[in-house]
Scaffold this motif. Structure first.
Motif, PDB file in Angstrom:
ATOM      1  N   GLN A   1      -9.532  14.371  -3.628  1.00 43.66           N
ATOM      2  CA  GLN A   1      -9.019  13.067  -4.066  1.00 43.66           C
ATOM      3  C   GLN A   1      -7.514  13.114  -4.326  1.00 43.66           C
ATOM      4  O   GLN A   1      -6.810  12.127  -4.116  1.00 43.66           O
ATOM      5  N   ILE A   2      -7.003  14.261  -4.792  1.00 39.88           N
ATOM      6  CA  ILE A   2      -5.562  14.410  -4.963  1.00 39.88           C
ATOM      7  C   ILE A   2      -4.888  14.593  -3.603  1.00 39.88           C
ATOM      8  O   ILE A   2      -3.862  13.984  -3.304  1.00 39.88           O
ATOM      9  N   ALA A   3      -5.492  15.442  -2.756  1.00 39.35           N
ATOM     10  CA  ALA A   3      -4.917  15.742  -1.438  1.00 39.35           C
ATOM     11  C   ALA A   3      -4.892  14.517  -0.535  1.00 39.35           C
ATOM     12  O   ALA A   3      -3.988  14.371   0.304  1.00 39.35           O
ATOM     13  N   GLU A   4      -5.870  13.621  -0.708  1.00 34.25           N
ATOM     14  CA  GLU A   4      -5.948  12.426   0.145  1.00 34.25           C
ATOM     15  C   GLU A   4      -4.678  11.585   0.046  1.00 34.25           C
ATOM     16  O   GLU A   4      -4.155  11.102   1.065  1.00 34.25           O
ATOM     17  N   ALA A   5      -4.163  11.415  -1.178  1.00 29.14           N
ATOM     18  CA  ALA A   5      -2.937  10.632  -1.354  1.00 29.14           C
ATOM     19  C   ALA A   5      -1.753  11.303  -0.674  1.00 29.14           C
ATOM     20  O   ALA A   5      -0.899  10.637  -0.068  1.00 29.14           O
ATOM     21  N   LEU A   6      -1.708  12.617  -0.743  1.00 32.68           N
ATOM     22  CA  LEU A   6      -0.616  13.355  -0.108  1.00 32.68           C
ATOM     23  C   LEU A   6      -0.682  13.248   1.410  1.00 32.68           C
ATOM     24  O   LEU A   6       0.337  13.067   2.082  1.00 32.68           O
ATOM     25  N   MET A   7      -1.882  13.355   1.966  1.00 33.26           N
ATOM     26  CA  MET A   7      -2.038  13.245   3.422  1.00 33.26           C
ATOM     27  C   MET A   7      -1.698  11.842   3.907  1.00 33.26           C
ATOM     28  O   MET A   7      -1.133  11.661   4.984  1.00 33.26           O
ATOM     29  N   LEU A   8      -2.025  10.845   3.085  1.00 34.68           N
ATOM     30  CA  LEU A   8      -1.772   9.461   3.471  1.00 34.68           C
ATOM     31  C   LEU A   8      -0.288   9.120   3.411  1.00 34.68           C
ATOM     32  O   LEU A   8       0.264   8.540   4.362  1.00 34.68           O
ATOM     33  N   HIS A   9       0.371   9.482   2.307  1.00 36.10           N
ATOM     34  CA  HIS A   9       1.764   9.061   2.103  1.00 36.10           C
ATOM     35  C   HIS A   9       2.792  10.029   2.677  1.00 36.10           C
ATOM     36  O   HIS A   9       3.852   9.615   3.136  1.00 36.10           O
TER      37      HIS A   9
ATOM     38  N   ARG B   1       0.834  -1.207   0.000  1.00 38.67           N
ATOM     39  CA  ARG B   1       0.000   0.000   0.000  1.00 38.67           C
ATOM     40  C   ARG B   1       0.869   1.257   0.000  1.00 38.67           C
ATOM     41  O   ARG B   1       0.521   2.261  -0.622  1.00 38.67           O
ATOM     42  N   HIS B   2       1.985   1.192   0.712  1.00 39.65           N
ATOM     43  CA  HIS B   2       2.901   2.332   0.747  1.00 39.65           C
ATOM     44  C   HIS B   2       3.541   2.555  -0.624  1.00 39.65           C
ATOM     45  O   HIS B   2       3.743   3.701  -1.046  1.00 39.65           O
ATOM     46  N   ALA B   3       3.859   1.461  -1.321  1.00 38.81           N
ATOM     47  CA  ALA B   3       4.497   1.561  -2.636  1.00 38.81           C
ATOM     48  C   ALA B   3       3.542   2.125  -3.682  1.00 38.81           C
ATOM     49  O   ALA B   3       3.930   2.931  -4.535  1.00 38.81           O
ATOM     50  N   ARG B   4       2.269   1.720  -3.608  1.00 37.78           N
ATOM     51  CA  ARG B   4       1.278   2.207  -4.578  1.00 37.78           C
ATOM     52  C   ARG B   4       1.023   3.693  -4.366  1.00 37.78           C
ATOM     53  O   ARG B   4       0.713   4.125  -3.258  1.00 37.78           O
TER      54      ARG B   4
ATOM     55  N   LEU C   1       0.768  11.784 -10.003  1.00 39.09           N
ATOM     56  CA  LEU C   1       2.056  12.458  -9.826  1.00 39.09           C
ATOM     57  C   LEU C   1       2.192  13.147  -8.478  1.00 39.09           C
ATOM     58  O   LEU C   1       3.265  13.668  -8.155  1.00 39.09           O
ATOM     59  N   ALA C   2       1.118  13.154  -7.697  1.00 41.50           N
ATOM     60  CA  ALA C   2       1.093  13.939  -6.465  1.00 41.50           C
ATOM     61  C   ALA C   2       2.263  13.629  -5.539  1.00 41.50           C
ATOM     62  O   ALA C   2       2.867  14.524  -4.957  1.00 41.50           O
ATOM     63  N   CYS C   3       2.604  12.352  -5.402  1.00 41.79           N
ATOM     64  CA  CYS C   3       3.674  11.946  -4.486  1.00 41.79           C
ATOM     65  C   CYS C   3       5.017  11.764  -5.202  1.00 41.79           C
ATOM     66  O   CYS C   3       5.942  11.168  -4.641  1.00 41.79           O
ATOM     67  N   LYS C   4       5.088  12.246  -6.444  1.00 41.37           N
ATOM     68  CA  LYS C   4       6.317  12.184  -7.240  1.00 41.37           C
ATOM     69  C   LYS C   4       6.890  10.761  -7.297  1.00 41.37           C
ATOM     70  O   LYS C   4       7.986  10.487  -6.811  1.00 41.37           O
TER      71      LYS C   4
ATOM     72  N   ILE D   1       1.130  15.136   5.652  1.00 44.74           N
ATOM     73  CA  ILE D   1       1.083  16.585   5.749  1.00 44.74           C
ATOM     74  C   ILE D   1      -0.348  17.025   6.087  1.00 44.74           C
ATOM     75  O   ILE D   1      -1.296  16.224   6.021  1.00 44.74           O
ATOM     76  N   THR D   2      -0.511  18.301   6.447  1.00 41.03           N
ATOM     77  CA  THR D   2      -1.825  18.801   6.822  1.00 41.03           C
ATOM     78  C   THR D   2      -2.740  18.905   5.609  1.00 41.03           C
ATOM     79  O   THR D   2      -2.278  18.923   4.463  1.00 41.03           O
ATOM     80  N   LYS D   3      -4.033  19.017   5.876  1.00 36.53           N
ATOM     81  CA  LYS D   3      -5.020  19.125   4.803  1.00 36.53           C
ATOM     82  C   LYS D   3      -4.783  20.390   3.982  1.00 36.53           C
ATOM     83  O   LYS D   3      -4.884  20.368   2.752  1.00 36.53           O
ATOM     84  N   GLU D   4      -4.444  21.491   4.656  1.00 38.22           N
ATOM     85  CA  GLU D   4      -4.217  22.753   3.959  1.00 38.22           C
ATOM     86  C   GLU D   4      -3.013  22.643   3.020  1.00 38.22           C
ATOM     87  O   GLU D   4      -3.070  23.074   1.859  1.00 38.22           O
ATOM     88  N   ALA D   5      -1.929  22.051   3.522  1.00 40.77           N
ATOM     89  CA  ALA D   5      -0.730  21.888   2.693  1.00 40.77           C
ATOM     90  C   ALA D   5      -0.990  20.941   1.525  1.00 40.77           C
ATOM     91  O   ALA D   5      -0.497  21.155   0.408  1.00 40.77           O
ATOM     92  N   ALA D   6      -1.784  19.901   1.784  1.00 36.40           N
ATOM     93  CA  ALA D   6      -2.105  18.936   0.731  1.00 36.40           C
ATOM     94  C   ALA D   6      -2.914  19.591  -0.380  1.00 36.40           C
ATOM     95  O   ALA D   6      -2.694  19.330  -1.572  1.00 36.40           O
ATOM     96  N   PHE D   7      -3.860  20.474  -0.015  1.00 41.42           N
ATOM     97  CA  PHE D   7      -4.663  21.160  -1.025  1.00 41.42           C
ATOM     98  C   PHE D   7      -3.811  22.140  -1.834  1.00 41.42           C
ATOM     99  O   PHE D   7      -4.035  22.315  -3.035  1.00 41.42           O
ATOM    100  N   GLU D   8      -2.839  22.770  -1.184  1.00 42.24           N
ATOM    101  CA  GLU D   8      -1.933  23.651  -1.914  1.00 42.24           C
ATOM    102  C   GLU D   8      -1.144  22.867  -2.964  1.00 42.24           C
ATOM    103  O   GLU D   8      -0.977  23.318  -4.100  1.00 42.24           O
TER     104      GLU D   8
END
Length: 339
Positions: free
Chosen positions: A116-124, A89-92, A173-176, A127-134
């Motif tokens: 939906q984009i921010a969710e992946a960033l917060m999970l992996h 799950r971490h790799a995906r 691409l969110a998590c590069k 980071i905070t919700k605000e930073a993820a949305f940015e």
């Protein structure tokens, strides 16, 4: 100059449990993807392209539905098939991302695209919700979506097909990630939007130096985008070559047929397009010998009775055919100019 090997698939087999018994959708498939390279995987529907990519990410139910064999080595020594569920799950999404064929069915209709984009960033990335949305806004901007600050609050149904596909690319691409798998990402798009998406994938590949596996049935797309090509038929690789060798010197009859089927702008409009006779056999009725023999005009008794190995026939070129060299001498290579 040799590149760093990012992914190496070794003797991958994917077995499915069905009502009629076990079937093997991916049979002894081996290939590699280098860092910064775009590898094309082509073939007709039912040839195992998508199942191969989904097997790399282990997207099928391993408890009841599927069994994997072989190795999928990522970054040299990480065997994805041996990772625990939490490690996978971490790799995906984080290390390897995938763009699916139909963005509308892949996106959640009741959640905004920004979430939906921010969710992946917060999970992996924790980071905070605000930073993820940015970061989500930055990803939408990267993929060419206009007014990303407003679009981030839109729902999937409010976007066009091309926009939804860009959202899927932004999400992937969110998590590069180091590796991007694009499973026929332009299938349902018109040619103008298709060209924009292909240009975007090529730009992302160069900008981030990431490996890309591009799955398609369209050899015309492959010609202008990919560095190397793997041709699949009924769960097996039948030919592998760099892009120039594949079009200038195709060795397998199936590859030759696919190339001949490409329409040409300067072709005779009264002349019928080339068609490969027959259809891909069922996985429940796999031929004993060469799997393409039933549709091949060059097949003989040897082809019907014994499976050929995938063997090296030139620098960087492999083919699974008993008579590849003899056929190449008899037939003039199809002319196709890559851009």
């Amino acid at each position: 100059m040799s590149r760093e090997k990012l992914l190496e698939v070794k003797n991958l087999k994917t077995h499915f449990n069905t009502e009629n018994g076990r079937v093997t959708a991916v049979d002894d498939v081996s290939f590699h993807v280098d860092k910064g390279e775009i590898l094309g995987i082509v073939g007709e529907s039912g040839c195992g392209k998508s199942v191969t990519s989904q097997s790399i990410l282990r997207l099928f139910d391993e408890k009841y539905l599927v069994k994997y064999e072989g190795e999928v080595l990522f970054k040299g020594d990480i065997d994805l098939l041996k990772l625990s569920k939490s490690e996978m799950r971490h790799a995906r999404g984080n290390e390897i991302s995938m763009i699916f064929q139909d963005p509308l069915s892949s996106l959640n209709p009741v959640l905004t695209i920004g979430f939906q984009i921010a969710e992946a960033l917060m999970l992996h990335e924790k980071i905070t919700k605000e930073a993820a949305f940015e970061q989500a806004i930055e990803m939408l901007k990267l993929t060419g979506i206009p007014s990303p600050e407003k679009r981030v609050h839109d729902y999937p149904h409010q976007l066009s097909g091309g926009m939804r596909q860009r959202v899927m690319i932004a999400m992937s691409l969110a998590c590069k990630p180091r590796l991007l798998i694009a499973d026929e990402p332009t299938t349902a798009l018109d040619v103008t939007i298709q060209s924009q998406i292909l240009d975007l994938i090529e730009d992302i590949n160069k900008r981030f130096d990431m490996g890309v596996i591009f799955i398609t049935h369209d050899l015309g797309v492959v010609a202008g985008l990919c560095d190397r090509v793997v041709v699949m038929y009924l769960g097996q690789i039948v030919e592998e070559a760099d892009i120039l060798n594949l079009f200038e010197n195709p060795m397998h009859p199936y590859t030759k047929g696919l190339i001949k089927s490409i329409p040409h702008m300067d072709g005779d409009r009264k002349e019928e397009l080339h068609v490969i006779s027959g259809t891909v056999p069922s996985l429940e009725n796999v031929p004993v010998g060469c799997r393409f023999a039933e549709r091949c005009q060059f097949a003989d008794e040897l082809c019907q009775s014994k499976m050929p190995d995938l063997r090296v026939v030139g620098e960087g070129q492999k083919v699974r055919c008993w008579h590849a060299e003899k056929i190449a001498e008899q037939e003039e290579a199809p002319v196709y100019v890559t851009s």
